[in-house]
Design a protein around this motif. Structure first.
Motif, PDB file in Angstrom:
ATOM      1  N   LYS A 137       0.947  -1.194   0.077  1.00 17.25           N
ATOM      2  CA  LYS A 137       0.094   0.088   0.011  1.00 17.25           C
ATOM      3  C   LYS A 137       0.967   1.302   0.072  1.00 17.25           C
ATOM      4  O   LYS A 137       2.100   1.314  -0.314  1.00 17.25           O
ATOM      5  N   SER A 138       0.392   2.399   0.199  1.00 19.36           N
ATOM      6  CA  SER A 138       0.953   3.608   0.453  1.00 19.36           C
ATOM      7  C   SER A 138       0.952   4.100   1.820  1.00 19.36           C
ATOM      8  O   SER A 138       0.235   3.699   2.550  1.00 19.36           O
ATOM      9  N   GLU A 185       0.236   6.806   2.972  1.00 19.87           N
ATOM     10  CA  GLU A 185      -1.109   7.709   3.223  1.00 19.87           C
ATOM     11  C   GLU A 185      -2.277   6.810   3.618  1.00 19.87           C
ATOM     12  O   GLU A 185      -2.882   7.003   4.169  1.00 19.87           O
ATOM     13  N   SER A 186      -2.602   5.847   2.784  1.00 18.18           N
ATOM     14  CA  SER A 186      -3.373   4.731   2.789  1.00 18.18           C
ATOM     15  C   SER A 186      -3.395   4.112   4.258  1.00 18.18           C
ATOM     16  O   SER A 186      -4.434   3.891   4.898  1.00 18.18           O
ATOM     17  N   LEU A 197      -4.325   6.688   7.019  1.00 12.70           N
ATOM     18  CA  LEU A 197      -5.714   7.022   6.842  1.00 12.70           C
ATOM     19  C   LEU A 197      -6.660   5.792   7.566  1.00 12.70           C
ATOM     20  O   LEU A 197      -7.503   6.011   8.163  1.00 12.70           O
ATOM     21  N   GLU A 198      -6.261   4.681   7.512  1.00 15.26           N
ATOM     22  CA  GLU A 198      -6.620   3.332   8.033  1.00 15.26           C
ATOM     23  C   GLU A 198      -6.330   3.599   9.635  1.00 15.26           C
ATOM     24  O   GLU A 198      -7.463   3.441  10.282  1.00 15.26           O
TER      25      GLU A 198
END
Length: 240
Positions: A224-225, A227-228, A231-232
């Motif tokens: 993933k990134s 950022e993701s 956010l999770e």
């Protein structure tokens, strides 16, 4: 180079701004400290550099306690806050010499480093001007330069890219890597997650004063990134 052991800091005895924070940074590492506004990043950073006292836990820099020997710890550390205040009535070169005097940097070494970094930051022709005439970005460059002239073993940065133009930001990233390649360590907070993902060797994510994730960038991000992942985690509850 930096060890934080169960660090706890509160302002009102009811809520811990930093709650049992533990992490370590090895020589040569770039460590990114990520979190939303109010998560405890700046509080933790101020405890590391000796700007705030803390109730419980321990912080060691180069194996030395910041409580027991704060002068030594500060002598090998450079700190740039998110909104640095500098002396408007000094010229840029006067400010740099003032910092160089505090850290006991030899004149020849100081002159060479100032020339090198001021040229790379494109403020070499502005050092004779009063700081009061500098733009925000120029002041940020000057403060970054002042942090580098004593070759710190630990560089602590709170949002270092705010106010910098793209070229200056690129130069800062390059200099950060050069500093780590020479054996120093860097601990910095940022909201620019793309920069953190590309630059950091390891990362820690703090939420409501608690460290909720920590590890190598590859371990944290996976496929993933950053950022993701952030956010999770931001949507998850923190255990009381």
């Amino acid at each position: 180079m930096l060890q934080i052991i169960n660090l706890t800091k509160s302002y009102n005895k009811k809520t811990n701004a930093v709650d049992r924070l533990s992490l370590s940074i090895k020589p040569g590492e770039v460590f990114g400290f990520i979190g939303h506004n109010g998560a405890g990043k700046s509080t933790a950073i101020k405890c590391i550099v000796g700007a705030l006292n803390f109730e419980d836990g321990e912080i060691l820099i180069d194996g030395v306690s910041v409580k027991e020997n704060p002068i030594y710890c500060k002598s090998i550390t450079a700190y740039i806050p998110d909104n640095p205040d500098i002396y408007d009535y000094l010229t840029g070169i006067q400010y740099l010499n003032f910092v160089g005097d505090i850290y006991g940097v030899e004149a020849s070494v100081r002159e060479s480093l100032i020339t090198d970094y001021a040229t790379r930051f494109e403020i070499i022709n502005d050092l004779g001007n009063l700081i009061s005439t500098y733009s925000h970005g120029m002041k940020q460059k000057l403060v970054l330069l002042s942090a580098l002239i004593h070759k710190p073993k630990l560089l602590v940065l709170d949002e270092p890219f705010v106010g910098l133009d793209p070229l200056a930001a690129h130069n800062v990233k390059q200099i950060m890597r050069e500093l780590c390649d020479s054996g120093s360590s860097i601990f910095f907070s940022t909201h620019v997650l793309e920069v953190a993902e590309k630059l950091c060797d390891r990362v820690g994510i703090i939420k409501k004063g608690k460290l909720v994730a920590q590890g190598n960038m590859e371990e944290i991000v996976g496929d993933k990134s950053l950022e993701s992942i952030f956010l999770e985690i931001a949507k998850e509850k923190v255990d009381e």
